[in-house]
Design a protein around this motif. Structure first.
Motif, PDB file in Angstrom:
ATOM      1  N   ALA A  23      25.035  77.179  64.611  1.00  0.00           N
ATOM      2  CA  ALA A  23      24.042  76.345  65.282  1.00  0.00           C
ATOM      3  C   ALA A  23      24.671  75.058  65.800  1.00  0.00           C
ATOM      4  N   ARG A  24      25.603  74.494  65.038  1.00  0.00           N
ATOM      5  CA  ARG A  24      26.302  73.294  65.501  1.00  0.00           C
ATOM      6  C   ARG A  24      27.118  73.605  66.756  1.00  0.00           C
ATOM      7  N   ARG A  25      27.790  74.751  66.736  1.00  0.00           N
ATOM      8  CA  ARG A  25      28.558  75.148  67.909  1.00  0.00           C
ATOM      9  C   ARG A  25      27.631  75.339  69.116  1.00  0.00           C
ATOM     10  N   ALA A  26      26.473  75.963  68.881  1.00  0.00           N
ATOM     11  CA  ALA A  26      25.513  76.165  69.966  1.00  0.00           C
ATOM     12  C   ALA A  26      25.028  74.834  70.517  1.00  0.00           C
ATOM     13  N   ALA A  27      24.824  73.852  69.630  1.00  0.00           N
ATOM     14  CA  ALA A  27      24.364  72.540  70.076  1.00  0.00           C
ATOM     15  C   ALA A  27      25.402  71.862  70.966  1.00  0.00           C
ATOM     16  N   LEU A  28      26.678  71.955  70.580  1.00  0.00           N
ATOM     17  CA  LEU A  28      27.728  71.351  71.397  1.00  0.00           C
ATOM     18  C   LEU A  28      27.860  72.073  72.738  1.00  0.00           C
ATOM     19  N   TRP A  29      27.725  73.395  72.711  1.00  0.00           N
ATOM     20  CA  TRP A  29      27.773  74.159  73.963  1.00  0.00           C
ATOM     21  C   TRP A  29      26.582  73.776  74.846  1.00  0.00           C
ATOM     22  N   GLU A  70      18.226  63.796  59.008  1.00  0.00           N
ATOM     23  CA  GLU A  70      19.659  63.494  58.925  1.00  0.00           C
ATOM     24  C   GLU A  70      20.474  64.460  59.778  1.00  0.00           C
ATOM     25  N   LEU A  71      20.115  65.749  59.746  1.00  0.00           N
ATOM     26  CA  LEU A  71      20.825  66.740  60.549  1.00  0.00           C
ATOM     27  C   LEU A  71      20.681  66.439  62.037  1.00  0.00           C
ATOM     28  N   LEU A  72      19.481  66.097  62.459  1.00  0.00           N
ATOM     29  CA  LEU A  72      19.258  65.763  63.867  1.00  0.00           C
ATOM     30  C   LEU A  72      20.076  64.545  64.272  1.00  0.00           C
ATOM     31  N   ASP A  73      20.097  63.538  63.405  1.00  0.00           N
ATOM     32  CA  ASP A  73      20.864  62.321  63.723  1.00  0.00           C
ATOM     33  C   ASP A  73      22.366  62.635  63.803  1.00  0.00           C
ATOM     34  N   ALA A  77      24.664  62.367  67.154  1.00  0.00           N
ATOM     35  CA  ALA A  77      25.835  61.474  67.157  1.00  0.00           C
ATOM     36  C   ALA A  77      27.089  62.223  67.596  1.00  0.00           C
ATOM     37  N   ALA A  78      27.251  63.461  67.106  1.00  0.00           N
ATOM     38  CA  ALA A  78      28.419  64.256  67.495  1.00  0.00           C
ATOM     39  C   ALA A  78      28.400  64.544  68.991  1.00  0.00           C
ATOM     40  N   ILE A  79      27.229  64.795  69.534  1.00  0.00           N
ATOM     41  CA  ILE A  79      27.106  65.064  70.968  1.00  0.00           C
ATOM     42  C   ILE A  79      27.379  63.801  71.776  1.00  0.00           C
ATOM     43  N   ALA A  80      26.904  62.665  71.280  1.00  0.00           N
ATOM     44  CA  ALA A  80      27.119  61.399  71.999  1.00  0.00           C
ATOM     45  C   ALA A  80      28.599  61.072  72.127  1.00  0.00           C
ATOM     46  N   GLU A  81      29.393  61.473  71.127  1.00  0.00           N
ATOM     47  CA  GLU A  81      30.839  61.219  71.204  1.00  0.00           C
ATOM     48  C   GLU A  81      31.467  61.975  72.370  1.00  0.00           C
ATOM     49  N   GLU A  85      27.031  59.902  78.315  1.00  0.00           N
ATOM     50  CA  GLU A  85      26.049  59.666  79.374  1.00  0.00           C
ATOM     51  C   GLU A  85      24.839  60.585  79.274  1.00  0.00           C
ATOM     52  N   LEU A  86      24.880  61.553  78.384  1.00  0.00           N
ATOM     53  CA  LEU A  86      23.825  62.560  78.311  1.00  0.00           C
ATOM     54  C   LEU A  86      22.580  62.008  77.620  1.00  0.00           C
ATOM     55  N   ALA A  87      21.422  62.262  78.227  1.00  0.00           N
ATOM     56  CA  ALA A  87      20.148  61.891  77.609  1.00  0.00           C
ATOM     57  C   ALA A  87      19.783  62.929  76.556  1.00  0.00           C
ATOM     58  N   VAL A  88      19.660  62.491  75.299  1.00  0.00           N
ATOM     59  CA  VAL A  88      19.409  63.402  74.189  1.00  0.00           C
ATOM     60  C   VAL A  88      18.153  62.967  73.447  1.00  0.00           C
ATOM     61  N   THR A  89      17.247  63.917  73.203  1.00  0.00           N
ATOM     62  CA  THR A  89      16.079  63.668  72.372  1.00  0.00           C
ATOM     63  C   THR A  89      16.094  64.652  71.211  1.00  0.00           C
ATOM     64  N   THR A  90      15.438  64.281  70.116  1.00  0.00           N
ATOM     65  CA  THR A  90      15.391  65.151  68.941  1.00  0.00           C
ATOM     66  C   THR A  90      13.951  65.361  68.511  1.00  0.00           C
TER      67      THR A  90
END
Length: 300
Positions: A23-29, A70-73, A77-81, A85-90
């Motif tokens: 799921a983490r890999r899918a989120a980064l993709w 905590e998982l969402l945060d 954070a990993a995606i923001a790194e 510039e990406l707009a991210v909502t949780t």
């Protein structure tokens, strides 16, 4: 299928997380996909606290919600790194994963899910949540598959059966344009399905082959007209296994785009024999495009 998307634009991206590595890999993709589209990314954690409320204590429910936040945060954070510039909502959902994702995607476009990826044979298989999402979705779904580290092929692959797959080819063309990749339109036909098992009908194979290629040519010509700057390759192959040819072709693609099942049945309204095989065994991410109700049926 109801509500297939025929818009000229690719939508925003919704991804589900559950704390697993797939799921983490899918989120980064999904973040990379959203960045390519210049659209926002929406990350969903379905805590299912409504379902737990009947048998879990208030303290347990709060621990689940805290872990979800905590998982969402951490994911954001990993995606923001990687994509500052990406707009991210949780979203911390109270319901089950499948309805939470489909509800969000109804407004935001494409759902991204990970494969199970637990190692060994099971790593080939799609998990139950991903399977249910893919089977019942009325918006595009991308199943993130393939090896973690692989050089980009520079190719987006689209499975095309006939002119009803023009919308699928358009989706693939937009994805290829965003990636600055080429587009490969692949038509696979099974001669035994085409002529049946009557040997005397094999005399018509050449005529049938010409008809099959014409379907592909019609779609390819239309895509070249609509996307004049895109390099488009159109190939047709004859095989006893449509799924087998597509799995092999996925080894040399960055994304495989294909339409969902055209008629109800099998596993939900989207997954037929071919699409079901691809979401389990493809060597690259697979994007399923829902079809309209009333489109006449193949087994895909």
């Amino acid at each position: 299928m109801e509500g297939t998307t025929s818009s000229s634009e690719l939508g925003a991206v919704v991804v589900g997380v559950d704390g697993s590595e797939p799921a983490r890999r899918a989120a980064l993709w999904a973040a990379s996909e959203a960045a390519r589209r210049e659209r926002p990314l929406h990350i969903v954690y379905a805590a299912d606290t409504d379902g737990r409320a009947l048998y879990a204590s208030v303290e347990t429910i709060e621990r689940v919600r805290k872990a979800g936040r905590e998982l969402l945060d951490e994911t954001a954070a990993a995606i923001a790194e990687q994509h500052p510039e990406l707009a991210v909502t949780t979203e911390l959902g109270r319901g089950k994963p499948v309805p939470s994702l489909t509800r969000s995607a109804a407004l935001r476009g494409t759902i991204v899910v990970g494969s199970r990826g637990l190692g060994g044979f099971s790593s080939l298989m799609l998990g139950s949540v991903g399977l249910k999402v893919a089977a019942g979705a009325t918006t595009p779904v991308i199943v993130v598959r393939g090896p973690d580290e692989r050089a980009e092929a520079g190719v987006v692959l689209a499975a095309v059966r006939d002119e009803n797959d023009l919308d699928v080819a358009r989706y693939a063309a937009r994805e290829a344009s965003l990636r600055k990749s080429s587009l490969r339109l692949l038509h696979v036909w099974n001669v035994l399905e085409s002529v049946g098992n009557v040997v005397t009908m094999l005399d018509n194979v050449e005529e049938i082959a010409g008809e099959e290629v014409q379907h592909l040519t019609t779609v390819a010509d239309r895509i070249r007209e609509e996307f004049p700057d895109l390099t488009v390759h159109a190939t047709a192959e004859k095989s006893r296994s449509v799924a087998g040819v597509l799995v092999e072709a996925s080894q040399n693609a960055d994304l495989l785009v294909m339409g969902g099942r055209r008629s109800s049945g099998y596993i939900g309204r989207t997954l037929g024999r071919v699409t079901h095989t691809l979401v389990h065994y493809a060597d690259c991410p697979v994007q399923l495009i829902p079809r309209r109700d009333g489109e006449e049926g193949d087994q895909s």
